[in-house]
Design a protein around this motif. Structure first.
Motif, PDB file in Angstrom:
ATOM      1  N   PRO A  69     -43.924  -0.239 -13.259  1.00  0.00           N
ATOM      2  CA  PRO A  69     -43.588  -1.352 -12.364  1.00  0.00           C
ATOM      3  C   PRO A  69     -44.726  -2.310 -12.058  1.00  0.00           C
ATOM      4  CG  PRO A  69     -43.889   0.667 -11.104  1.00  0.00           C
ATOM      5  CD  PRO A  69     -43.996   1.051 -12.553  1.00  0.00           C
ATOM      6  N   ASP A  70     -45.944  -1.991 -12.458  1.00  0.00           N
ATOM      7  CA  ASP A  70     -47.089  -2.826 -12.090  1.00  0.00           C
ATOM      8  C   ASP A  70     -47.371  -3.943 -13.094  1.00  0.00           C
ATOM      9  OD1 ASP A  70     -47.516  -1.249  -9.838  1.00  0.00           O
ATOM     10  OD2 ASP A  70     -48.756   0.177 -10.961  1.00  0.00           O
TER      11      ASP A  70
ATOM     12  N   GLN B 284     -27.344  -3.609  -6.252  1.00  0.00           N
ATOM     13  CA  GLN B 284     -28.498  -4.507  -6.188  1.00  0.00           C
ATOM     14  C   GLN B 284     -29.247  -4.514  -7.511  1.00  0.00           C
ATOM     15  OE1 GLN B 284     -31.489  -3.324  -3.365  1.00  0.00           O
ATOM     16  NE2 GLN B 284     -32.813  -5.082  -3.782  1.00  0.00           N
ATOM     17  N   LEU B 285     -29.470  -3.341  -8.067  1.00  0.00           N
ATOM     18  CA  LEU B 285     -30.202  -3.243  -9.332  1.00  0.00           C
ATOM     19  C   LEU B 285     -29.417  -3.913 -10.455  1.00  0.00           C
ATOM     20  CD1 LEU B 285     -32.167  -0.228 -10.660  1.00  0.00           C
ATOM     21  CD2 LEU B 285     -30.473  -1.290 -12.135  1.00  0.00           C
TER      22      LEU B 285
ATOM     23  N   PHE C 207     -35.394  -1.644 -15.145  1.00  0.00           N
ATOM     24  CA  PHE C 207     -35.313  -1.683 -13.690  1.00  0.00           C
ATOM     25  C   PHE C 207     -35.069  -0.294 -13.108  1.00  0.00           C
ATOM     26  CE2 PHE C 207     -34.084  -6.407 -12.810  1.00  0.00           C
ATOM     27  CZ  PHE C 207     -35.257  -6.801 -13.434  1.00  0.00           C
TER      28      PHE C 207
ATOM     29  N   SER D 106     -26.817   1.421  -8.609  1.00  0.00           N
ATOM     30  CA  SER D 106     -27.092   0.499  -7.515  1.00  0.00           C
ATOM     31  C   SER D 106     -26.567  -0.904  -7.836  1.00  0.00           C
ATOM     32  CB  SER D 106     -28.600   0.428  -7.252  1.00  0.00           C
ATOM     33  OG  SER D 106     -28.925  -0.671  -6.452  1.00  0.00           O
TER      34      SER D 106
ATOM     35  N   ARG E  19     -29.600  -7.696 -10.102  1.00  0.00           N
ATOM     36  CA  ARG E  19     -30.927  -8.201 -10.462  1.00  0.00           C
ATOM     37  C   ARG E  19     -31.118  -8.188 -11.973  1.00  0.00           C
ATOM     38  NH1 ARG E  19     -35.777  -5.463  -7.607  1.00  0.00           N
ATOM     39  NH2 ARG E  19     -36.825  -7.148  -8.732  1.00  0.00           N
TER      40      ARG E  19
ATOM     41  N   ASP F 129     -38.351   1.509 -13.279  1.00  0.00           N
ATOM     42  CA  ASP F 129     -39.308   0.989 -12.304  1.00  0.00           C
ATOM     43  C   ASP F 129     -38.920   1.329 -10.866  1.00  0.00           C
ATOM     44  OD1 ASP F 129     -40.721  -0.089 -14.380  1.00  0.00           O
ATOM     45  OD2 ASP F 129     -40.224  -2.189 -13.961  1.00  0.00           O
ATOM     46  N   HIS F 130     -37.612   1.486 -10.614  1.00  0.00           N
ATOM     47  CA  HIS F 130     -37.127   1.722  -9.239  1.00  0.00           C
ATOM     48  C   HIS F 130     -36.132   2.882  -9.213  1.00  0.00           C
ATOM     49  CE1 HIS F 130     -39.003  -2.093  -8.110  1.00  0.00           C
ATOM     50  NE2 HIS F 130     -38.422  -2.627  -9.176  1.00  0.00           N
TER      51      HIS F 130
ATOM     52  N   GLU G 219     -35.639   5.054  -7.134  1.00  0.00           N
ATOM     53  CA  GLU G 219     -35.052   5.309  -5.814  1.00  0.00           C
ATOM     54  C   GLU G 219     -33.712   4.593  -5.628  1.00  0.00           C
ATOM     55  OE1 GLU G 219     -37.387   1.521  -5.463  1.00  0.00           O
ATOM     56  OE2 GLU G 219     -37.674   3.477  -6.414  1.00  0.00           O
ATOM     57  N   LEU G 220     -33.482   3.527  -6.395  1.00  0.00           N
ATOM     58  CA  LEU G 220     -32.224   2.799  -6.264  1.00  0.00           C
ATOM     59  C   LEU G 220     -31.084   3.475  -7.022  1.00  0.00           C
ATOM     60  CD1 LEU G 220     -33.446  -0.910  -6.610  1.00  0.00           C
ATOM     61  CD2 LEU G 220     -32.841   0.328  -4.533  1.00  0.00           C
TER      62      LEU G 220
END
Length: 211
Positions: A85-86, A160-161, A147, A158, A164, A150-151, A153-154
């Motif tokens: 994710p960075d 939202q994911l 995504f 999700s 996006r 990288d995330h 937790e979602l």
């Protein structure tokens, strides 16, 4: 074959024949109209036999539409998905797409011809758009995987994911179409991959300016 590997003699001949057939069908269609073009006409102009034509394309329509856009190797896709994710995901996606398009550098004339034919033939335009939607769908799957990685937790379900990922895909496709159009309209011998990199860089700069 990796996008960075030079194709061998047999592969170069195969690509040359495939391009010659597409160039022939597009030229004839532009001059005469779709209904007045036969496989025999296409083969004659491309200097191959009708049997050879069917080794490359199942039909006249398939040659008109041309090859679907393809993505880079599985290894490069996995590298993109798991970069972390960075990193700069926009620049990383630009690099992936640039690599994916390196084998299309000899297709400028074909792309220009196809655009002319599509302007006069909505039928061809519709078929070509279907192939682009397929590419967009594959790209969205890859971006969604990135995504999720990288995330975590979602979770992959999700909303939202997913939204996006869709937005990011549509923005990326817009930048890609911009690069492709600039490349096709230019007389310079600049590789398509460079236009892709430049379009994504311009997009990144514009987003910074609007903050």
């Amino acid at each position: 074959m990796s996008p960075h590997e030079e194709p061998g003699l047999r592969e170069r001949k195969r690509l040359a024949t495939r391009r010659a057939l597409q160039r022939a069908v597009l030229t004839l269609t532009f001059d005469r109209g779709i209904e007045k073009v036969t496989v025999e006409d296409i083969s004659r102009l491309a200097d191959v036999s009708p049997r050879t034509f069917f080794n490359y394309f199942p039909s006249k329509d398939a040659a008109l539409v041309g090859d679907e856009l393809d993505l880079a190797s599985d290894e490069q896709i996995e590298d993109f998905v798991h970069r972390g994710p960075d990193g700069d995901i926009l620049a990383q996606l630009a690099a992936l797409l640039s690599d994916s398009l390196r084998n299309t550098e000899g297709d400028r004339e074909i792309h220009q011809l196809r655009r002319q034919v599509m302007k006069e033939n909505p039928y061809v335009f519709g078929m070509r758009m279907a192939t682009l939607r397929n590419f967009e769908g594959r790209l969205q799957e890859i971006i969604t995987r990135r995504f999720v990685a990288d995330h975590p937790e979602l979770g992959p379900e999700s909303v939202q994911l997913q939204q996006r990922a869709l937005l990011f895909t549509l923005v990326a496709v817009a930048a890609l179409r911009h690069a492709w159009r600039c490349w096709a309209d230019s007389d310079a011998a600049r590789p398509l991959a460079e236009y892709v990199t430049a379009s994504f860089a311009d997009l990144y700069e514009m987003t910074l300016q609007t903050r």
